[in-house]
Scaffold this active site. Sequence first.
Site, PDB file in Angstrom:
ATOM      1  CE  LYS A 257      -3.818   2.454   0.564  1.00 52.80           C
ATOM      2  NZ  LYS A 257      -4.495   2.829   1.780  1.00 52.80           N
TER       3      LYS A 257
ATOM      4  CB  SER B 130      -5.813  11.530   0.976  1.00 52.58           C
ATOM      5  OG  SER B 130      -4.602  10.926   1.336  1.00 52.58           O
TER       6      SER B 130
HETATM    7  N1  LIG Z   1     -10.367   8.564   3.216  1.00 51.20           N
HETATM    8  C1  LIG Z   1      -9.883   7.534   2.529  1.00 51.20           C
HETATM    9  O1  LIG Z   1     -10.390   7.223   1.437  1.00 51.20           O
HETATM   10  C2  LIG Z   1      -8.735   6.715   3.057  1.00 51.20           C
HETATM   11  C3  LIG Z   1      -8.395   5.531   2.365  1.00 51.20           C
HETATM   12  C4  LIG Z   1      -7.338   4.764   2.843  1.00 51.20           C
HETATM   13  C5  LIG Z   1      -6.648   5.148   3.982  1.00 51.20           C
HETATM   14  N2  LIG Z   1      -7.006   6.290   4.646  1.00 51.20           N
HETATM   15  C6  LIG Z   1      -6.247   6.638   5.855  1.00 51.20           C
HETATM   16  O2  LIG Z   1      -7.120   6.574   6.980  1.00 51.20           O
HETATM   17  C7  LIG Z   1      -6.716   7.555   7.968  1.00 51.20           C
HETATM   18  C8  LIG Z   1      -7.904   8.457   8.264  1.00 51.20           C
HETATM   19  O3  LIG Z   1      -8.184   9.180   7.066  1.00 51.20           O
HETATM   20  P1  LIG Z   1      -9.506  10.026   6.817  1.00 51.20           P
HETATM   21  O4  LIG Z   1      -9.604  10.205   5.348  1.00 51.20           O
HETATM   22  O5  LIG Z   1     -10.645   9.446   7.568  1.00 51.20           O
HETATM   23  O6  LIG Z   1      -9.095  11.426   7.485  1.00 51.20           O
HETATM   24  P2  LIG Z   1     -10.065  12.641   7.845  1.00 51.20           P
HETATM   25  O7  LIG Z   1     -11.272  12.614   6.962  1.00 51.20           O
HETATM   26  O8  LIG Z   1      -9.209  13.856   7.882  1.00 51.20           O
HETATM   27  O9  LIG Z   1     -10.560  12.292   9.322  1.00 51.20           O
HETATM   28  C9  LIG Z   1      -9.710  12.340  10.434  1.00 51.20           C
HETATM   29  C10 LIG Z   1     -10.585  12.600  11.623  1.00 51.20           C
HETATM   30  O10 LIG Z   1      -9.786  12.599  12.794  1.00 51.20           O
HETATM   31  C11 LIG Z   1     -10.294  13.621  13.624  1.00 51.20           C
HETATM   32  N3  LIG Z   1      -9.353  13.981  14.673  1.00 51.20           N
HETATM   33  C12 LIG Z   1      -8.128  14.528  14.588  1.00 51.20           C
HETATM   34  N4  LIG Z   1      -7.603  14.721  15.813  1.00 51.20           N
HETATM   35  C13 LIG Z   1      -8.546  14.290  16.688  1.00 51.20           C
HETATM   36  C14 LIG Z   1      -8.617  14.226  18.090  1.00 51.20           C
HETATM   37  N5  LIG Z   1      -7.611  14.649  18.872  1.00 51.20           N
HETATM   38  N6  LIG Z   1      -9.732  13.733  18.658  1.00 51.20           N
HETATM   39  C15 LIG Z   1     -10.767  13.295  17.911  1.00 51.20           C
HETATM   40  N7  LIG Z   1     -10.770  13.331  16.564  1.00 51.20           N
HETATM   41  C16 LIG Z   1      -9.661  13.819  15.970  1.00 51.20           C
HETATM   42  C17 LIG Z   1     -10.599  14.753  12.680  1.00 51.20           C
HETATM   43  O11 LIG Z   1     -11.391  15.712  13.347  1.00 51.20           O
HETATM   44  P3  LIG Z   1     -12.108  16.945  12.595  1.00 51.20           P
HETATM   45  O12 LIG Z   1     -13.473  16.402  12.267  1.00 51.20           O
HETATM   46  O13 LIG Z   1     -12.118  18.044  13.582  1.00 51.20           O
HETATM   47  O14 LIG Z   1     -11.281  17.248  11.359  1.00 51.20           O
HETATM   48  C18 LIG Z   1     -11.293  13.980  11.572  1.00 51.20           C
HETATM   49  O15 LIG Z   1     -12.655  13.792  11.887  1.00 51.20           O
HETATM   50  C19 LIG Z   1      -5.520   8.296   7.349  1.00 51.20           C
HETATM   51  O16 LIG Z   1      -4.302   7.742   7.790  1.00 51.20           O
HETATM   52  C20 LIG Z   1      -5.706   8.060   5.850  1.00 51.20           C
HETATM   53  O17 LIG Z   1      -4.495   8.141   5.129  1.00 51.20           O
HETATM   54  C21 LIG Z   1      -8.038   7.076   4.209  1.00 51.20           C
END
Ligand SMILES: NC(=O)c1ccc[n+]([C@@H]2O[C@H](COP(=O)([O-])OP(=O)(O)OC[C@H]3O[C@@H](n4cnc5c(N)ncnc54)[C@H](OP(=O)(O)O)[C@@H]3O)[C@@H](O)[C@H]2O)c1
Length: 303
Positions: free
Chosen positions: A190, A259
């Site tokens: 990945k 992303s």
């Molecule tokens: N999205 C995809 O398609 C995808 C696919 C594969 C892998 N990933 C991986 O999965 C992981 C998550 O990605 P994502 O896309 O879900 O990211 P995201 O949409 O930015 O969501 C991250 C979440 O974490 C929250 N957060 C940050 N600090 C926090 C804290 N102290 N307490 C509580 N919540 C907190 C953020 O809060 P806020 O709501 O305030 O911003 C947000 O809701 C990453 O490592 C990414 O690379 C994502």
Amino acid sequence: MADRAGAGGPRETRPEMTNVAIIGTGAIGATIGAWLIADPALDVTLCARTPFERLRVQTPNGMLESSPRLLTGPAEATPVDWAIVTTKTYDAPGAALWLERLVKDGTRVAILQNGVEHLTRFPQLSADRVVPVVVDIPAERTAPGEVVQRRNGSLTVPAGPAGDAFAALFAASPIEVRLTEDWRTAAWAKLAINCAGVVSALTLRPAGVANDPEIADLMRGLVRECIAVGRAEGALLTDEVADQVVEGYRAGPADSINSIHADRLAGRETEIDARNAVIVRLGVRHGIDAPLNRMAAALIRAS
Ligand SMILES: NC(=O)c1ccc[n+]([C@@H]2O[C@H](COP(=O)([O-])OP(=O)(O)OC[C@H]3O[C@@H](n4cnc5c(N)ncnc54)[C@H](OP(=O)(O)O)[C@@H]3O)[C@@H](O)[C@H]2O)c1
């Protein structure tokens, strides 16, 4: 789809229910949250930074809508059976504050993040309670509590009792949980895809940029460094992975935005450390230089 989590206040917790807390309510946290809330055998709490009333996830199988139990600060949290971390990698310190309150003897912690450092990112947890997860669920957040899940996708975890227990959480959902005897290789494979994606963040051009022969060569070079360091770390990656990654970008929608590209467009912090600088850092351990990934990381950090 019906609101299977009930229309409002807190759900009653039955003693036989499995308690699950999801840290982070972005694209991945909201998606898996919506599916787990829909399972009456699970008692799900969302640990949010930005609160919202309704959780609405447009899934490939229809809309999942619920009024989740939502906490907005670690002080409100109590121990659970499962804590699932879904923050970005750079928000691990904030997630750790939640874990201090959520983890008791017997709690398992699943880390759903990109990269290959799931275990070392949370050094305060003993490795035997951590389930590292490779995430392949394309999803985007459109507003707090509102997410579009593009595919049912999959979550890959190490085979074993903890992996089985994690898979059981998703038994009522269409998200596939894959158990592998070689999770390290899955995570590095990945990473090989992700490290090449930095060319989009640098050029601000979506995946179709891989059709440019010079950019494709650069992507292969980034991936070759990942392969070399990954092999030194014990991953089984063949030389063909470099071409396969480029072909993968070419085969997908030319306008798709990864992303790190999206984060850069939005002026947000990026996961450059977990996606590219990690190859440089781990390469040093093995005497392997990774100049392309080093340059990419420096350019993103300077931009
Ligand atoms: N999205 C995809 O398609 C995808 C696919 C594969 C892998 N990933 C991986 O999965 C992981 C998550 O990605 P994502 O896309 O879900 O990211 P995201 O949409 O930015 O969501 C991250 C979440 O974490 C929250 N957060 C940050 N600090 C926090 C804290 N102290 N307490 C509580 N919540 C907190 C953020 O809060 P806020 O709501 O305030 O911003 C947000 O809701 C990453 O490592 C990414 O690379 C994502």
